[in-house]
Design an enzyme around this catalytic site. Sequence first.
Site, short mmCIF file in Angstrom:
data_model
loop_
_atom_site.label_atom_id
_atom_site.label_comp_id
_atom_site.label_asym_id
_atom_site.label_seq_id
_atom_site.Cartn_x
_atom_site.Cartn_y
_atom_site.Cartn_z
N ARG A 1 85.30 92.36 94.77
CA ARG A 1 84.92 92.59 93.37
C ARG A 1 86.07 92.14 92.48
NH1 ARG A 1 88.96 95.00 92.27
NH2 ARG A 1 88.09 95.33 90.21
N GLY A 2 85.80 92.16 91.16
CA GLY A 2 86.75 91.56 90.23
C GLY A 2 86.29 90.12 90.00
N ARG B 1 75.49 89.39 91.30
CA ARG B 1 75.95 90.21 90.16
C ARG B 1 75.86 89.34 88.90
NH1 ARG B 1 81.26 93.67 90.85
NH2 ARG B 1 80.17 94.96 89.34
N GLN C 1 87.56 102.38 90.45
CA GLN C 1 88.43 101.25 90.77
C GLN C 1 89.88 101.53 90.34
OE1 GLN C 1 85.39 100.97 89.44
NE2 GLN C 1 84.38 99.07 89.98
N ASP D 1 85.53 90.21 82.47
CA ASP D 1 84.49 89.60 83.32
C ASP D 1 83.83 88.41 82.65
OD1 ASP D 1 84.71 92.53 84.34
OD2 ASP D 1 83.85 91.32 85.93
N ASN E 1 84.03 93.78 79.97
CA ASN E 1 84.88 94.27 81.07
C ASN E 1 84.27 95.59 81.54
OD1 ASN E 1 87.24 93.97 82.78
ND2 ASN E 1 88.10 95.71 81.69
N LYS E 2 84.86 96.19 82.53
CA LYS E 2 84.35 97.42 83.14
C LYS E 2 83.95 98.46 82.10
CE LYS E 2 83.62 98.09 86.50
NZ LYS E 2 82.21 97.90 86.94
O1 MRU Z 1 82.71 96.06 88.99
P1 MRU Z 1 84.03 95.39 89.23
O2 MRU Z 1 84.98 96.23 90.03
O3 MRU Z 1 83.86 94.00 89.80
O4 MRU Z 1 84.66 95.22 87.79
C1 MRU Z 1 85.89 94.54 87.67
C2 MRU Z 1 86.43 94.52 86.30
O5 MRU Z 1 85.81 94.96 85.36
C3 MRU Z 1 87.75 93.82 86.13
O6 MRU Z 1 88.46 94.40 85.08
C4 MRU Z 1 87.51 92.35 85.81
O7 MRU Z 1 86.65 91.76 86.73
C5 MRU Z 1 88.78 91.58 85.76
S1 MRU Z 1 89.42 91.20 87.34
C6 MRU Z 1 90.82 90.26 87.17
#
Ligand code: MRU
Length: 358
Positions: free
Chosen positions: A55-56, A99, A209, A250, A260-261
């Site tokens: 993820r990320g 995703r 996370q 993201d 972002n998250k």
């Molecule tokens: O759901 P996730 O864990 O994939 O979400 C990740 C994030 O929101 C990160 O902040 C983002 O992808 C940046 S990663 C360098």
Amino acid sequence: MTPTSQTPRTIAWIGDADRGFLRLLDQTLLPMKVKYRDCRTSKHVWEAIRNLRVRGAPAIGIAAAYGMVLACQRWKVAVDRDTFLAVFKKHGNELRTSRPTAVNLFWALDRMEARALQHSEYPLYPSKEFAAFMLDEAREIETEDRDMCRAIGRVGAELIQPGQGVLTHCNAGGLATADYGTALAVLFTASEQGKNIRVFADETRPLLQGARLTAWELQQRGIDVTLICDSMAAQVMKEGRVQMVIVGADRIAANGDTANKIGTYGVALLARAHGIPFYVAAPSSTFDLSLPDGAAIPIEQRDPREVTHGFGRQTAPDGIHVYNPAFDVTPAELIAGLITEKGLIRPVSGETIRAVLQ
Ligand code: MRU
């Protein structure tokens, strides 16, 4: 593991193009277990992305690129070029459904598909040469990401003063990229430069996370990190413990609106209320200049059980209605600057973004 060691490798291609496979660090098991999972088909990669084993945003894109190399393997019969490319594209289309929010996934798959079209014609497909050709491109995507993360670290570290408190949300570290991270790259670089920083990591409900990954990564590198529940950020800011917020992204629209998250938008509002600069660190692969603003960014909706059963047991009544968006969008006007491998974008606007990126 000693406090100064690096984050374990998130993504690795093992073996040659023809028979090799993708090895991923299974992030759902961290921090209690460091365990790897091998993906031998593009479907395995889809599952790993969907279930956040990898993820990320940048890491998702890299994994998908290697998934397309896997799509070149295990063919029972040889076919002509057009038939092969149609099936190859079908694998790509499946990976695109894993995703929806991180644009890096689509960026990397577009790149793999465009590269496939550049391969000079062979009588029959698949071929070892074609698989090797695609593996080179996936490796290139991974290497570029490594370099971009180091550059982001250098650009962002200029903004950090010794002794500062920095708050981050979710995980934008080595685990979320090929290596070293984006938001955390800034903190790693500042720390390597001898600036003693103190980091507050939001735990990041519902999937934690921040608690499971960010707190762990910073601790591995010996950086002073304090874990807080998401609901504590306002109080921590009010007490004067934080002088800067830095998060990853993201997808960033052409005007700078940033997905972002979930919870990031709230943190940005809190930072504005307390006069604390809020920065976003991201590589150019996270920008989606085809979207004028954040309104069109697709927001992933996830399983309600992540909210009702998040801590290994049920924490809400049976049958309760749940809303579980995985991301939110922070408007550009709340962002003090975008830290990219090409430089700092400040102030954040369509013009400054275009000027730095193009
Ligand atoms: O759901 P996730 O864990 O994939 O979400 C990740 C994030 O929101 C990160 O902040 C983002 O992808 C940046 S990663 C360098």
